[in-house]
Design a protein around this motif. Sequence first.
Motif, PDB file in Angstrom:
ATOM      1  N   GLU A 121       0.816  -1.211   0.000  1.00 38.42           N
ATOM      2  CA  GLU A 121       0.000   0.000   0.000  1.00 38.42           C
ATOM      3  C   GLU A 121       0.850   1.261   0.000  1.00 38.42           C
ATOM      4  OE1 GLU A 121      -3.215   2.398   2.836  1.00 38.42           O
ATOM      5  OE2 GLU A 121      -2.392   0.480   3.515  1.00 38.42           O
ATOM      6  N   GLY A 122       0.596   2.132  -0.972  1.00 37.93           N
ATOM      7  CA  GLY A 122       1.257   3.430  -1.007  1.00 37.93           C
ATOM      8  C   GLY A 122       2.759   3.360  -1.186  1.00 37.93           C
ATOM      9  N   VAL A 123       3.240   2.363  -1.914  1.00 40.44           N
ATOM     10  CA  VAL A 123       4.684   2.141  -2.045  1.00 40.44           C
ATOM     11  C   VAL A 123       5.159   2.171  -3.490  1.00 40.44           C
ATOM     12  CG1 VAL A 123       6.591   0.534  -1.594  1.00 40.44           C
ATOM     13  CG2 VAL A 123       4.724   0.740   0.062  1.00 40.44           C
ATOM     14  N   THR A 124       4.419   1.571  -4.407  1.00 41.24           N
ATOM     15  CA  THR A 124       4.976   1.292  -5.740  1.00 41.24           C
ATOM     16  C   THR A 124       5.448   2.541  -6.462  1.00 41.24           C
ATOM     17  OG1 THR A 124       2.787   1.373  -6.807  1.00 41.24           O
ATOM     18  CG2 THR A 124       3.536  -0.757  -5.968  1.00 41.24           C
ATOM     19  N   GLN A 125       4.779   3.678  -6.254  1.00 43.51           N
ATOM     20  CA  GLN A 125       5.170   4.890  -6.975  1.00 43.51           C
ATOM     21  C   GLN A 125       6.524   5.427  -6.539  1.00 43.51           C
ATOM     22  OE1 GLN A 125       2.548   4.653  -4.869  1.00 43.51           O
ATOM     23  NE2 GLN A 125       2.053   6.601  -3.875  1.00 43.51           N
ATOM     24  N   TYR A 126       7.005   5.032  -5.363  1.00 46.33           N
ATOM     25  CA  TYR A 126       8.288   5.511  -4.852  1.00 46.33           C
ATOM     26  C   TYR A 126       9.473   4.689  -5.378  1.00 46.33           C
ATOM     27  CZ  TYR A 126       5.475   8.215  -1.601  1.00 46.33           C
ATOM     28  OH  TYR A 126       4.577   9.092  -1.057  1.00 46.33           O
ATOM     29  N   LEU A 127       9.195   3.583  -6.049  1.00 49.19           N
ATOM     30  CA  LEU A 127      10.251   2.702  -6.534  1.00 49.19           C
ATOM     31  C   LEU A 127      10.605   3.021  -7.975  1.00 49.19           C
ATOM     32  CD1 LEU A 127       8.904  -0.703  -5.154  1.00 49.19           C
ATOM     33  CD2 LEU A 127      10.391   0.958  -4.010  1.00 49.19           C
ATOM     34  N   THR A 128      11.844   2.711  -8.355  1.00 49.81           N
ATOM     35  CA  THR A 128      12.193   2.785  -9.757  1.00 49.81           C
ATOM     36  C   THR A 128      11.424   1.701 -10.510  1.00 49.81           C
ATOM     37  OG1 THR A 128      14.027   1.239  -9.481  1.00 49.81           O
ATOM     38  CG2 THR A 128      14.526   3.600  -9.216  1.00 49.81           C
ATOM     39  N   GLY A 150      -2.660 -19.450  -5.056  1.00 54.72           N
ATOM     40  CA  GLY A 150      -3.695 -19.237  -4.051  1.00 54.72           C
ATOM     41  C   GLY A 150      -3.420 -18.034  -3.185  1.00 54.72           C
ATOM     42  N   SER A 151      -2.161 -17.595  -3.127  1.00 53.08           N
ATOM     43  CA  SER A 151      -1.833 -16.385  -2.383  1.00 53.08           C
ATOM     44  C   SER A 151      -2.465 -15.184  -3.066  1.00 53.08           C
ATOM     45  CB  SER A 151      -0.320 -16.196  -2.294  1.00 53.08           C
ATOM     46  OG  SER A 151       0.267 -17.202  -1.508  1.00 53.08           O
ATOM     47  N   ARG A 152      -2.678 -14.125  -2.304  1.00 56.51           N
ATOM     48  CA  ARG A 152      -3.309 -12.914  -2.834  1.00 56.51           C
ATOM     49  C   ARG A 152      -2.391 -11.718  -2.646  1.00 56.51           C
ATOM     50  NH1 ARG A 152      -9.672 -13.012  -2.814  1.00 56.51           N
ATOM     51  NH2 ARG A 152     -10.002 -15.239  -3.205  1.00 56.51           N
ATOM     52  N   LEU A 153      -2.567 -10.745  -3.521  1.00 53.71           N
ATOM     53  CA  LEU A 153      -1.776  -9.522  -3.489  1.00 53.71           C
ATOM     54  C   LEU A 153      -2.716  -8.340  -3.698  1.00 53.71           C
ATOM     55  CD1 LEU A 153       0.884  -7.804  -3.704  1.00 53.71           C
ATOM     56  CD2 LEU A 153       0.883  -8.365  -6.150  1.00 53.71           C
ATOM     57  N   VAL A 154      -2.704  -7.398  -2.765  1.00 53.40           N
ATOM     58  CA  VAL A 154      -3.444  -6.158  -2.943  1.00 53.40           C
ATOM     59  C   VAL A 154      -2.425  -5.026  -2.912  1.00 53.40           C
ATOM     60  CG1 VAL A 154      -4.001  -6.013  -0.461  1.00 53.40           C
ATOM     61  CG2 VAL A 154      -5.347  -4.719  -2.124  1.00 53.40           C
ATOM     62  N   PHE A 155      -2.452  -4.186  -3.937  1.00 50.98           N
ATOM     63  CA  PHE A 155      -1.440  -3.133  -4.029  1.00 50.98           C
ATOM     64  C   PHE A 155      -2.050  -1.881  -4.637  1.00 50.98           C
ATOM     65  CE2 PHE A 155      -1.321  -5.237  -8.098  1.00 50.98           C
ATOM     66  CZ  PHE A 155      -1.033  -4.242  -9.025  1.00 50.98           C
ATOM     67  N   THR A 156      -1.427  -0.746  -4.342  1.00 52.58           N
ATOM     68  CA  THR A 156      -1.858   0.531  -4.907  1.00 52.58           C
ATOM     69  C   THR A 156      -0.821   1.014  -5.909  1.00 52.58           C
ATOM     70  OG1 THR A 156      -0.793   1.870  -3.193  1.00 52.58           O
ATOM     71  CG2 THR A 156      -3.038   1.111  -2.747  1.00 52.58           C
ATOM     72  N   TYR A 157      -1.280   1.845  -6.828  1.00 53.99           N
ATOM     73  CA  TYR A 157      -0.367   2.414  -7.819  1.00 53.99           C
ATOM     74  C   TYR A 157      -0.895   3.762  -8.284  1.00 53.99           C
ATOM     75  CZ  TYR A 157      -3.792   0.744 -11.262  1.00 53.99           C
ATOM     76  OH  TYR A 157      -4.943   0.519 -11.978  1.00 53.99           O
ATOM     77  N   VAL A 158       0.010   4.586  -8.747  1.00 55.96           N
ATOM     78  CA  VAL A 158      -0.330   5.883  -9.335  1.00 55.96           C
ATOM     79  C   VAL A 158      -0.373   5.724 -10.850  1.00 55.96           C
ATOM     80  CG1 VAL A 158       0.539   8.235  -9.725  1.00 55.96           C
ATOM     81  CG2 VAL A 158       0.578   7.244  -7.428  1.00 55.96           C
ATOM     82  N   ARG A 159      -1.292   6.413 -11.485  1.00 56.78           N
ATOM     83  CA  ARG A 159      -1.427   6.309 -12.937  1.00 56.78           C
ATOM     84  C   ARG A 159      -0.154   6.760 -13.653  1.00 56.78           C
ATOM     85  NH1 ARG A 159      -6.971   6.313 -15.240  1.00 56.78           N
ATOM     86  NH2 ARG A 159      -5.777   6.839 -17.107  1.00 56.78           N
ATOM     87  N   GLN A 189      12.172  14.037  -7.722  1.00 57.98           N
ATOM     88  CA  GLN A 189      11.609  12.854  -8.368  1.00 57.98           C
ATOM     89  C   GLN A 189      11.310  11.797  -7.295  1.00 57.98           C
ATOM     90  OE1 GLN A 189      11.087  12.315 -11.901  1.00 57.98           O
ATOM     91  NE2 GLN A 189      11.291  14.527 -11.923  1.00 57.98           N
ATOM     92  N   VAL A 190      10.342  12.107  -6.428  1.00 60.50           N
ATOM     93  CA  VAL A 190       9.996  11.180  -5.342  1.00 60.50           C
ATOM     94  C   VAL A 190       9.154  10.026  -5.884  1.00 60.50           C
ATOM     95  CG1 VAL A 190       8.911  10.960  -3.077  1.00 60.50           C
ATOM     96  CG2 VAL A 190      10.108  13.063  -3.678  1.00 60.50           C
ATOM     97  N   TRP A 191       8.177  10.361  -6.732  1.00 58.63           N
ATOM     98  CA  TRP A 191       7.395   9.317  -7.384  1.00 58.63           C
ATOM     99  C   TRP A 191       8.081   8.958  -8.686  1.00 58.63           C
ATOM    100  CZ3 TRP A 191       1.540  11.032  -6.861  1.00 58.63           C
ATOM    101  CH2 TRP A 191       1.171  10.918  -5.510  1.00 58.63           C
ATOM    102  N   LYS A 192       8.357   7.691  -8.876  1.00 56.09           N
ATOM    103  CA  LYS A 192       9.169   7.252 -10.004  1.00 56.09           C
ATOM    104  C   LYS A 192       8.455   6.303 -10.963  1.00 56.09           C
ATOM    105  CE  LYS A 192      13.413   7.466  -7.175  1.00 56.09           C
ATOM    106  NZ  LYS A 192      12.775   7.772  -5.869  1.00 56.09           N
ATOM    107  N   SER A 193       7.444   5.619 -10.480  1.00 57.15           N
ATOM    108  CA  SER A 193       6.812   4.569 -11.294  1.00 57.15           C
ATOM    109  C   SER A 193       5.299   4.702 -11.297  1.00 57.15           C
ATOM    110  CB  SER A 193       7.181   3.174 -10.765  1.00 57.15           C
ATOM    111  OG  SER A 193       8.552   2.916 -10.923  1.00 57.15           O
ATOM    112  N   GLY A 194       4.692   4.257 -12.371  1.00 52.42           N
ATOM    113  CA  GLY A 194       3.248   4.245 -12.470  1.00 52.42           C
ATOM    114  C   GLY A 194       2.768   3.088 -13.323  1.00 52.42           C
TER     115      GLY A 194
END
Length: 290
Positions: A176-183, A200-209, A233-238
Amino acid sequence: MAPNPAAQTAFGPMVLAAVEHHEAAGRRLVDDDLAESFLPARLRTLVRLTRFGPLRAAVIAASERAGPGLWASIACRKRFIDDKVSDPAAEIDTVVILGSGLDTRPYRIARYSDLPVYELDQAVNIERKTAAVQRALGDIPASVHLAGVDFEHDDVMTVLADNGFRDTGRSLFIWEGVTQYLTPQALHGTFEQLRAVVPGSRLVFTYVRQDFIDGTNLHGAEAVYRKFRRRRQVWKSGMEPESVEEILRGYGWRVIEQAGPSYYRDLYIRPTGRKISASPIEWTALAIKD
């Protein structure tokens, strides 16, 4: 003091959750009674002041001016994820939080369950989290395991295994609230690492457009773009909602649900009667490992 801007962003969402808790029960977008206690003293003082309705309204209005819709988006994404944790149909054996910040979810879970929860984050955030939990609750529950990770360089599954994690196929990974901060390399590298989890495992994640990251569509959030993309450049990925399913399929995951502004409006905002909208720049996806 955190050594990088991304680490400092742990505070904002928890201030929001703490302020939301002062709304009447039927008006809350998210319900987190531990959020305030996990904050440092100066922020706890600010949050206590928002028990006064007009001041709370002024804080929310100021947030809306700075980033239209982000208040509701952050609150609703937390509500969405809480719903997935508590969903009895999921039959979860373990929760893994990737980039946990000051998230209180593990400690709310520990109140009624010994469900194992693994929290991974930058070392500075793990240290800060440990201190916050000890101050607020007295000790770390036995069911909660904290470990440092650097998503840019470390292998998530190795860190988890080193800390006792065993994947049963009924694990819920929360990002949650992480992916945009990564390269982009670290983002896709982590998806590749998660390919190893049991079906069977699940993944819930957020992302910026991605169009917001690229600057081709700011969706009315010019001030947010200046803060997170232009000044630094704090947000790096979308990602784009239309491409998430294909991207995840490439890593062995199947998207089963996505939540954006209309989803939040219909399920969470309208029942409160509040005149507030969710931003289109951030989305949440739920996927299952095939």
